[in-house]
Design a protein around this motif. Sequence first.
Motif, mmCIF file in Angstrom:
data_model
loop_
_atom_site.group_PDB
_atom_site.id
_atom_site.type_symbol
_atom_site.label_atom_id
_atom_site.label_comp_id
_atom_site.label_asym_id
_atom_site.label_seq_id
_atom_site.Cartn_x
_atom_site.Cartn_y
_atom_site.Cartn_z
ATOM 1 N N ILE A 184 66.106 2.763 44.772
ATOM 2 C CA ILE A 184 64.793 3.126 44.240
ATOM 3 C C ILE A 184 64.576 4.607 44.511
ATOM 4 N N PHE A 185 64.459 5.373 43.441
ATOM 5 C CA PHE A 185 64.324 6.816 43.554
ATOM 6 C C PHE A 185 62.920 7.245 43.127
ATOM 7 N N TYR A 186 62.267 8.031 43.995
ATOM 8 C CA TYR A 186 60.988 8.659 43.658
ATOM 9 C C TYR A 186 61.198 10.170 43.690
ATOM 10 N N TYR A 187 61.197 10.782 42.516
ATOM 11 C CA TYR A 187 61.427 12.221 42.388
ATOM 12 C C TYR A 187 60.092 12.960 42.335
ATOM 13 N N THR A 236 58.019 10.633 39.908
ATOM 14 C CA THR A 236 58.705 9.949 38.810
ATOM 15 C C THR A 236 59.681 8.958 39.427
ATOM 16 N N ASN A 237 59.634 7.730 38.974
ATOM 17 C CA ASN A 237 60.478 6.682 39.555
ATOM 18 C C ASN A 237 61.593 6.277 38.596
ATOM 19 N N ILE A 238 62.766 6.056 39.186
ATOM 20 C CA ILE A 238 63.859 5.346 38.515
ATOM 21 C C ILE A 238 64.420 4.356 39.522
ATOM 22 N N THR A 239 64.579 3.109 39.111
ATOM 23 C CA THR A 239 65.114 2.059 39.978
ATOM 24 C C THR A 239 66.375 1.494 39.340
ATOM 25 N N SER A 292 61.980 2.113 35.117
ATOM 26 C CA SER A 292 61.071 3.035 35.772
ATOM 27 C C SER A 292 59.707 2.380 35.913
ATOM 28 N N THR A 293 59.082 2.581 37.064
ATOM 29 C CA THR A 293 57.724 2.064 37.272
ATOM 30 C C THR A 293 56.664 3.101 36.899
#
Length: 709
Positions: free
Chosen positions: A347-350, A369-372, A417-418
Motif C-alpha cells: 500500500i503506497f501513499y505518495y 495519492t494512493n496505489i495498492t 487506488s483509494t
Amino acid sequence: MAGDIIVTAQRRESTVREVPFSIAAFGGEALRNSQVFSPTALTQQMPGITINTSDKSLSIVAIRGNVSTFRTATLDTPVAYFMDDVYYVFNNDLNANFFDTDRVEVLRGPQGTLFGRNVVGGAIAVITNNPAFKDDYFFQVTGGNGGFIRTEGMVNGTLVDDKIAARFAFSTESSDGLIDTPNQSGSYGKTDGYAMRGKLLFEPTDTLKIILSGDYSFTKGNGGAISLGVGGVQRIPATFGSYDDSEWTNNDYARSPYRQRLRGGYLRGDLDLLGGTLTSITGYRMNDSRAINDDVPVATVVPVFDRRQVVKNRSFTQEVRFASAPGRFSYVVGAYFLSADVSTTNIFYYSPLPGSAVNATVRRNPQVTNITRVQDGNIRSIAVFGEGTFEITDRLSLVAGGRYTSDRKKIDYHAFSTTDAGSIPGFGFPGEVFASGGKTWDAFTPRVTLKYAPVDKVNIYATWAKGFKSGGFVDNAYLNPTLPLEPEKAQNYEIGAKTRLFHNMLDFNVALFQQKTKNLQNFSGAGGIAHTYNGTLKMKGWEIESVLRPVDGLRLTGNYTHLIGEYTSLRDPLVNLDYSGNPAKFAPRDSFTIGASYDLSMGNGAKLTPQADFNYSSRISTDDANTLRLYDNLYNDTKGRTLNARLNYESANGRWTLGIWGKNLTNNYQIVNADDITAFLAMPGNGTTYWKIFTNTPRTYGVTLSVRP
C-alpha cells in the motif's frame, strides 16, 4: 580435532576441510560468546557478505554480489535460508533470531545439487540443537545500553530411558532503540520479541531416529536504522520541516511500526538402511507480518512516501534422500517437493513535496495519492537430485552430480487506488487492474568436482557448478502483471585448498572463483515506478580463512575476501538507461576480519578469556547507476570499520560465566544501503541529491551472565 566443526553441507557428516567448495561454519557457543544472535550479525564474523534487515519488510542478503531487493510474491532470493534443513520462503523470514543453535553454515556459490532449493548465490543453513538422553539446562541473561535486555534458555530431559527425550528452548529480546527521533517519542530501533522451540526425540529401535519440532516467534517494534543522507551541496529546504542532520537520527513524524509472527514445525526421520541412511524431512512454515515505513525520512507531518506491506505465506516442504555407506563409491540421491502460497499487499501513499520532480499531475504534500497492489502467488517446485563420489585412488576422488528442477508459479494480481478512480499518469498507473498468469520453468544443474589430498589434512579441489533461480512475476505489474521475468542461470568455476598444518597449529583455506549469472533479476525504482528487468553479472575473486593456535589457549583468526564484479549487460527499459559496466551492488572489493582470544587459567581454577575482533570492508555501490560514488560524504561512509571486544570469566566448576562486552567500540558510522529519493523532494540537477540511507547502529555495550549445571 582442534577447531573442527562437523557440517552436513554434502548431506553427510564431514569437516569443513573435507567439503570441496567454499563454506564457512560457526559453532553455536562461539556465536553466543560473540553476541551473534541474528543473520545480520554474521557480517561481524564473515567478510564479503551483506545482510541488512533494517527495513523490516525486506531483508537484503548478498553473497559474492548476488543480491535481491524484491517485494513480490513469486520471485525467489539468490541466497536461500534454511533452518534445520527446512526452507524459508520469504526474504523477511531472516528477521528470526538464533537461539539454542548448534552451528551455522554459510555456503558460497551455486547450490543447485543437494540443497532443498536451487540457488545461484549461496545458502545460509542454521542447525539447532536436538534433544539428548540426559538432564541438562542452560540460562543466559544480557543487559546493555539502550534498554537492551536479552534472555536465552534451554531445558533438556529424558522421558523414557534410551527411547524418548525432550528439549525446550526460548529467547526474549527487547530494546528501547538507539536511533534518535526528535519528532516523535521514543527511538527507532525499538523492539520487543520472544521465540520458543520444542523438540521430541524418539528412538524406537537402534536403527531409527525421529525428531518432531515446533517453533513460534513474535516480534514487534518501531523502525530501524534509517535516515536521510544529503549528497553534494548540503541544502535542507524549509519544506523538509524541523530537520536534524545528525548521524543516527531519523526525522519522521510518523512512526514505522512492524510486527511479525513466524511459526512452523517439521518431522524428521533417519533410518539406517543397507549400510546407509534414509532421511525424510516434512516441514510446514507460516509467516504473518506487517510493516509501515516512511520511505522518505524528512520532517514533514504527512509522510512524503508512506509504504505499507502485509505478508502472509504458508509453505509445505517434503524431502526424501538416501546417503549410502562410505566406500570407494558413495552417493546421495533424493527428491524434493515445495508448495507455497505467498500473499503480499503493498500500500503506497505518495505525497511529494512542492517543487519535486514527480509529475505535476500528482498531488503535493500534505495531500496524498494512493496505489495498492495485491499479489497472491502459488509456487510448486519438484526436484530430483543425486551426487556420487568415486575414489580413483586413496588420495584422488571424482565427485559428480546434478539436480533436475521444475518450478511452476501462478499469480493473481489486483491493483487499485483509494484516492483516484482512473489512471495516475505520474506513476504509470493505468487504473484498476485485475490479472492472472502462470508459467513453469525447468532446469538441470550439474556439479563436477575433482578432489586431491597430497598429504594428510591437506585437500585441494576444483569445481564446476551451475545454479538456477526460476522466473517470476514482476513488481511493475501496472504494465503487464502476467509478463514473467526470465530465470537466472549461473555458472561457477572454483579452485581451492583447505589445510591443517604444523601439527594442527594452523588452519588455512583459500578459494578462487569466477561466476557468471545470466538473466540477473534486477529491481529498480527509477522513474518513481517499481519494476524489474534482466541483466548479466560477472563476478570473480578469492576468499581466505585462517586460524592460528601458536600456544595453548591462544587463538588468532584472519579472514579476507576480494571481489571484482560488474554488470556486463544491464539496461533499464523503463527509463532507457544502460548501466552496463557498473560495479556489482553490495560487493565490497576488499574486506577482512581479524580476531584474537586467549584462555588464561587462574590459580583458583577459573578461566579468564579476553577476545577482540575487527571487521573492515571497503566502499560499496548500492544503486544500479552507481551514482553514490559521486558524493564523497556519503560514499566514504559505506566503508566499514567495526571493533568488538569481550572479557569472559568462567568459574572453576564451569557452572557460571560472567562477561562484559562492547560492539562497534569506536562508534564508526557506516551506510550499508542507500536509495536515491531526490525525485520526491526536489528537481535533480541543482547540485544536491537526497538519499534514504540504512546504517549500522551506534556503540553498544553490556554484561552477560550464563548459568549451566
